[in-house]
Design a protein around this motif. Structure first.
Motif, PDB file in Angstrom:
ATOM      1  N   PRO A  49      45.613  44.663  67.727  1.00 19.87           N
ATOM      2  CA  PRO A  49      45.931  43.592  68.676  1.00 19.87           C
ATOM      3  C   PRO A  49      46.895  44.053  69.770  1.00 19.87           C
ATOM      4  N   VAL A  50      46.699  43.494  70.952  1.00 15.98           N
ATOM      5  CA  VAL A  50      47.580  43.838  72.077  1.00 15.98           C
ATOM      6  C   VAL A  50      48.065  42.611  72.848  1.00 15.98           C
ATOM      7  N   ALA A  51      47.417  41.463  72.654  1.00 18.89           N
ATOM      8  CA  ALA A  51      47.794  40.301  73.473  1.00 18.89           C
ATOM      9  C   ALA A  51      47.535  39.001  72.725  1.00 18.89           C
ATOM     10  N   ASP A 102      39.984  45.435  74.205  1.00 19.75           N
ATOM     11  CA  ASP A 102      38.742  45.059  74.881  1.00 19.75           C
ATOM     12  C   ASP A 102      38.862  43.746  75.658  1.00 19.75           C
ATOM     13  N   LYS A 103      39.991  43.074  75.538  1.00 21.05           N
ATOM     14  CA  LYS A 103      40.277  41.831  76.259  1.00 21.05           C
ATOM     15  C   LYS A 103      39.384  40.659  75.826  1.00 21.05           C
ATOM     16  N   VAL A 104      38.821  40.772  74.643  1.00 20.07           N
ATOM     17  CA  VAL A 104      38.043  39.679  74.065  1.00 20.07           C
ATOM     18  C   VAL A 104      38.951  38.897  73.129  1.00 20.07           C
ATOM     19  N   PHE A 105      39.115  37.604  73.405  1.00 20.41           N
ATOM     20  CA  PHE A 105      40.049  36.797  72.624  1.00 20.41           C
ATOM     21  C   PHE A 105      39.332  36.032  71.519  1.00 20.41           C
ATOM     22  N   ILE A 130      45.521  28.974  69.925  1.00 16.74           N
ATOM     23  CA  ILE A 130      46.157  30.287  69.861  1.00 16.74           C
ATOM     24  C   ILE A 130      45.065  31.344  69.723  1.00 16.74           C
ATOM     25  N   PHE A 131      45.109  32.348  70.587  1.00 16.20           N
ATOM     26  CA  PHE A 131      44.068  33.361  70.616  1.00 16.20           C
ATOM     27  C   PHE A 131      44.694  34.752  70.667  1.00 16.20           C
TER      28      PHE A 131
END
Length: 468
Positions: free
Chosen positions: A429-431, A404-407, A398-399
């Motif tokens: 957080p967005v994703a 910034d799209k860095v998981f 789970i990430f």
């Protein structure tokens, strides 16, 4: 004179053989016909020949004439499950079909994971040998063949399921049929039509692929192979089309590994293929399929994207998907050995959706929606009414990411059927992504023990280049 007599005799024999009633291979001893349905009986003879057909379940005889193309076909009504029965065909010759049963018939199709059997490395099948003859299951093995145009016959054959015939038959199909036979207490007919390595395009009528720019572009990317066809329609024409007169209850499908490099078109391809099969059978067939397992593919993310496409295909009505990520113990092996639980999960879907029997929560939890609450993301799921559980000390695979799209690996808390995800390094957080890689195997399940389906909340572009 002797030569002339021999000539006449040979002509008579040739004419007689051409005039004889012939049946397609699917109409044979040991077959199972779909119960309580309109079923087609068909075949070939000389043009205009009168044919009498007698079915022993109702002792009715019908008469018909072959048409000018030397073909004939008639509809008969089948009763509730039972047997054995006989069907007698009489014209210039006579054919008697014996050991005919009435029950439930399923087509079992796909590529090698559906094809895999005892000899391929499914050791659990050995445990079935001692008691398999107590089951009322009949097996039809479709012969591998290709054709540029739809065919009306395939040289397959019906077999009684026993310790010998089972060895070469689809393990997934067998376990599926075994559960149906026991739970429904009716004869089960399984039609195994599969070919390892085949992309879904070969199981779809060619014109539907070639007249769709998206599907056509994906099809031309398929690389020629030495062991299986890649041309659109070629397997459909020779291995599905010959049986569309034969009434069935539904389809189970295990395929997708050979479409990972064109995953973006797979949802549309599945919808197109399913619709074409339903048109051919003139009914909205239940279509239950297996999501492909985690595997070490040669390109980044392609397996995850194919699984995502399979999840999206659930938008097609009267479909169902079983998740099997928990049944994998080696991501280097594209053929997970556990076929028993795959068949069981497919059977539970059919028993619940097709036959209306209560099988509890037979669906894997699926991502539904999410909400951002300060530095946390709260996720809701379908089919998790009885709550989610983590098998182990903490959630795996789970990430969470910010803009910034860095998981980053996420901390997970479960509250009923909700998942609360966070990481102290991600303030906004967005994703969230769960098991969204080629090989990732998560550890979140429904209370009933079904694995949570892989998902992502974003739609960001992914690297699908070669893994170095």
């Amino acid at each position: 004179m002797n030569k002339f007599l021999l000539f006449l005799m040979s002509c008579f024999l040739i004419f007689s053989s051409q005039a004889a009633i012939r049946l397609p291979s699917i109409l044979a001893n040991n077959m199972v016909l779909q119960q309580r349905s309109t079923t087609q009986l068909w075949g070939w003879s000389k043009a205009g020949e009168k044919i009498r057909i007698t079915t022993s379940w109702d002792d009715k005889t019908v008469e018909l004439l072959a048409d000018g193309n030397a073909k004939w076909q008639i509809s008969v009504q089948t009763p509730k499950a039972g047997g054995p029965y006989t069907i007698v065909f009489e014209g210039d010759n006579k054919i008697v079909l014996e050991n005919v049963f009435i029950g439930e018939v399923w087509v079992c199709s796909g590529q090698s994971n559906m094809e895999w059997n005892y000899y391929n490395g499914v050791p659990s099948i050995k445990d079935e040998f001692s008691a398999v003859d107590k089951l009322n299951i009949k097996l039809f093995q479709v012969t591998k063949a290709t054709s540029k145009t739809p065919q009306d016959n395939n040289e397959g054959n019906w077999m009684v399921c026993d310790s010998n015939t089972l060895k070469n038959f689809s393990a997934v199909a067998y376990y599926f049929g075994k559960i149906l036979n026991k739970e429904l207490n009716v004869p089960i007919g399984l039609i195994s039509s599969n070919w390892g390595g085949t992309p879904a395009e070969v199981w779809t009528p060619a014109e539907l692929v070639e007249n769709n720019s998206i599907l056509k572009d994906a099809a031309v990317q398929k690389k020629p192979a030495s062991w299986w066809p890649i041309a659109p329609g070629y397997a459909y024409n020779a291995m599905i089309a010959p049986f569309t007169n034969f009434n069935i209850a539904g389809v189970i499908w295990y395929q997708g590994e050979s479409n990972v490099e064109t995953a973006s078109s797979y949802t549309q391809l599945m919808d197109t293929m399913i619709a074409s099969w339903r048109r051919a059978w003139h009914k909205s067939l239940p279509f239950y399929y297996v999501q492909i397992a985690p595997n070490r593919y040669s390109n980044h993310h392609v397996g995850a994207l194919l699984r995502e496409a399979q999840s999206k295909a659930l938008a097609t009505e009267n479909t169902g998907m079983v998740v099997i990520s928990d049944l994998v113990n080696d991501t280097l092996n594209i053929h997970p050995a556990n076929k028993k639980d795959v068949g069981l999960r497919l059977a539970n879907y059919a028993l619940s959706e097709t036959y209306g029997l209560s099988r509890g929560n037979y669906k894997s939890p699926m991502f539904k929606s999410f909400t951002v609450r300060k530095n946390q993301i709260v996720i809701d799921f379908d089919y998790a009414e009885s709550s989610l559980i983590i098998k182990g000390n903490e959630g795996k695979e789970i990430f969470i990411s910010g803009p910034d799209k860095v998981f980053y690996p996420a901390t997970v808390a479960l509250k009923g059927n909700q998942m609360i995800v966070s990481n102290q390094l991600v303030k906004n957080p967005v994703a969230v992504r769960y098991q969204f890689s080629n090989t990732g195997i998560g550890n979140i399940f429904s209370k009933e023990g079904l694995p949570l389906a892989p998902f992502r909340t974003d739609a960001w572009p992914l690297d699908t280049g070669k893994i170095r």
